[in-house]
Design an enzyme around this catalytic site. Sequence first.
Site, mmCIF file in Angstrom:
data_model
loop_
_atom_site.group_PDB
_atom_site.id
_atom_site.type_symbol
_atom_site.label_atom_id
_atom_site.label_comp_id
_atom_site.label_asym_id
_atom_site.label_seq_id
_atom_site.Cartn_x
_atom_site.Cartn_y
_atom_site.Cartn_z
ATOM 1 N N ARG A 550 0.847 -1.191 0.000
ATOM 2 C CA ARG A 550 0.000 0.000 0.000
ATOM 3 C C ARG A 550 0.885 1.245 0.000
ATOM 4 N NH1 ARG A 550 -5.785 -0.525 0.261
ATOM 5 N NH2 ARG A 550 -5.754 1.704 0.694
ATOM 6 N N THR A 659 4.442 -8.742 5.153
ATOM 7 C CA THR A 659 4.423 -10.141 4.732
ATOM 8 C C THR A 659 4.985 -10.255 3.315
ATOM 9 O OG1 THR A 659 2.100 -9.782 4.172
ATOM 10 C CG2 THR A 659 2.557 -10.995 6.198
HETATM 11 C C1 CR1 Z 1 0.437 -4.065 8.896
HETATM 12 O O1 CR1 Z 1 0.588 -2.761 8.457
HETATM 13 C C2 CR1 Z 1 1.194 -6.429 8.611
HETATM 14 C C3 CR1 Z 1 -0.248 -6.775 8.275
HETATM 15 C C4 CR1 Z 1 -0.613 -8.182 8.693
HETATM 16 C C5 CR1 Z 1 -0.979 -4.537 8.566
HETATM 17 C C6 CR1 Z 1 1.465 -4.977 8.253
HETATM 18 O O2 CR1 Z 1 2.747 -4.624 8.706
HETATM 19 O O3 CR1 Z 1 2.046 -7.295 7.932
HETATM 20 O O4 CR1 Z 1 -1.147 -5.890 8.942
HETATM 21 N N1 CR1 Z 1 -1.923 -3.741 9.331
HETATM 22 O O5 CR1 Z 1 -0.354 -8.386 10.047
HETATM 23 C C7 CR1 Z 1 -3.089 -3.308 8.871
HETATM 24 O O6 CR1 Z 1 -3.448 -3.515 7.721
HETATM 25 C C8 CR1 Z 1 -5.135 -2.199 9.349
HETATM 26 O O7 CR1 Z 1 -3.860 -2.626 9.740
#
Ligand code: CR1
Length: 814
Positions: A550, A659
């Site tokens: 993103r 990830t």
């Molecule tokens: C985090 O920003 C993480 C994923 C899955 C995101 C990212 O670092 O790998 O979650 N968080 O745990 C998110 O989308 C709304 O929060």
Amino acid sequence: MTEITAPKSPVTAAEFANEIREQLKYTQGVTPEQAKPADVYVAVSAAVRRHLVDSWMKTQADMVNGNTKAVGYLSAEFLIGKQLRNALLNAGLTEQFNEAVESLGFSVQDVVDAEYEPGLGNGGLGRLAACFIDSLASLGVPAFGYGIQYRYGIFKQEFDEAGRQIETPDYWLANEEPWGHIDYNRDQKVSFGGEVVEENGRKVWKPAWSVRAVPVDYMVPGYASGRVNTLRLWAAKSYDEFDLLTFNKSEYLDAVKPQVKAENISKILYPEDSTPQGKALRLEQQYFFVSASIHDAIRVFYPGQDKPDLTTFADKITFQLNDTHPVIGIPELMRVLMDEYGYDWDTAWTITNKTFNYTCHTLLPEALEVWPSKLIGELLPRHLEIIEKINDQFESELKAKGVADETIKDMAIYTGDSVRMAYLATYGGSHVNGVAELHSQLLKDVTLKNFSDVYPGKFTNVTNGVTPRRFIKLANPRLSDLITEGLGTDRWLSDLELLKGLEPLAADDEFVKKFAAVKQANKVDFANYAKREYGFDIDPNTMINTMVKRLHEYKRQALKILALIARYADIKSGRLSADEVLPRTVVFGAKAAPGYYLAKQTIQLINNVARVVNNDPDVKGKLNVYFPWNYNVRLAQHLIPATDLDEQISQAGKEASGTGNMKFALNGAMTVGTLDGANVEIRERVGAENFFLFGMTVDEVDALYAAGYDPKKYYDANPRLRAAIDMVADGTFSNGDKSVYADLVHDWLTKDWFMTLADFGAYTDIQAEIEALYVQPLEWNRKALINVANSGYFSSDRSIEDYLERIWKTGPLA
Ligand code: CR1
């Protein structure tokens, strides 16, 4: 001899072709001669589903009849990606499919391309949920994914002439969707609004309106486990198709209003990533799927019982709250237990507390949802009362523990004006976990410090993971074959730590060359794909350098684009002669939240840097920039296996885990990254000498904030940084129009909250190290192979095993 554990094929290719013919005839009503690839896709999907049905039904029966606690993964997002290839793989039908489709006169590619990717998630959080349900099924653990079947998924991203992001609706259900089975007979009623009255000394909620939650079931086949779980996504329907009284007065639009209002609930996925959304509709969505799921679990585990003994509920299922979105489930289960089943408060609390656990996915304080009490009161009046009572109980508990009044105030779940969902989740459930070691530590030290001081035992870590089935086996078949050849078995697909066995092969030049050849072939494939899909002319003989995720300030796409501009300026100014430059192709992929201004400006800048650089004869063949629009799971599956160098360059202390970093390491890319999120653990495992580390640490970042951060100082001190920013400011990338990026430039020079400028020097310095290695292909590939060998830990199977042991306390079905 190679040992094969992949699922055995249940039928021959000829038999499978017959099954497809039958489906074409009986469900589509066409002959193979009349069929289009899209017909064949639907027919094949239906045929594969039939192969999975017995295991699916048996898994459900064993789950209900056995003594193994199930997992209910409550998530507003499941970014599952395309289903066909994954289902074929797990059903053991891949080869038969290829042959059968060709024997029917179709190309495999056309049939696979007919599937439209469901975009039911924003990014990492939703994709993680998809990896987790895959792993749960592959480990044979009984589980439900519970979420929403949005009619419109994440928006489709396009770029206009000026390089700006344009969002268009993603109506993924426009054509037949063969995977989701709509089960009208297992619906649930979900109510909203109204008031709470006292009747015979009991609180009774009299809601004002209700919607019908209809489950749409997706099979989740495990790999080589014989188990098939369920992803149950709720769709909102109206009870009153239309109001006949109104309709008779021929006020047509008014008559369909209730239907529109009800169906709006599951209409669209919020295109957010890590920012709060203060819309009533979002809370309606959250309550909608959570309430339906809780009632569904009671229906499933206590079949046909009017007065079930729900004191055993937490032994039947454990609910994982995927971030704060489903946290309204805590007061909902309390309400169900007390108001619908007559349990007293304490009993209900014990059950609720045992049932729920919470995963936090962020470090940005603004991303922890806080709801105005007024909104909750209007939409869910009974829940607000319960939340207030939970808060009272919580305060007394804290007082009894001797916590200072000031601290108690800071910890309030209910402040009078608002409800803090992360605090409710932390108090209301048994465990709280972060998603990487560093993140979990920061949750304890900073974000949820007070809670961790009072309830240290609740806090734990589970580092994220990714499924090797989709992201190696399906995405990178060449590497999969080479791994199997190297290890002499394909068991690594269900036990990824076996990749460790590849490490000795990093000393074997012949094997390393094969590994390099796989990467090269993947690059050629990607170049062809990019030509076909986007019209890009990518040179597969350049380094492919990728940054996909993103678009967010903290992730620092700005750092990458500024460094790239500086490199461009070096060549233009003659500071670097073109022959000294290592040819690079930089590929970006990113969506920005539609209302996120600076993120959208960054997208526009990247597109325009690409336009200028790609058309400049001075840098031809040396530097190319591409920004394929609408980054999604499908594009990831093509791009990741072709990447030489990936970018994980967030400001330290901001990326909870990441990830993508894991997917790249597992596909043999080298990573340039900061000490943030799961990068820390990746580097520990692959070895510091096999990871390009740069930039400030969390402590250095904190110290710099404390000392007073002034980005202008870095601009003044570093001529290359200055040159890059000046080019953005002076209109080089906006046809001379200085106003286009003025706000972005102003932010860099005056605020730069995520310290892009402070890390610029370190980031550009490390490029020399990267390029020195890249020109020694054998050494580069040796290191990349060591990355693969040591990344087995980052399988989502391992994550799930950690959840089972640390949090869920359950395991596979017998
Ligand atoms: C985090 O920003 C993480 C994923 C899955 C995101 C990212 O670092 O790998 O979650 N968080 O745990 C998110 O989308 C709304 O929060």
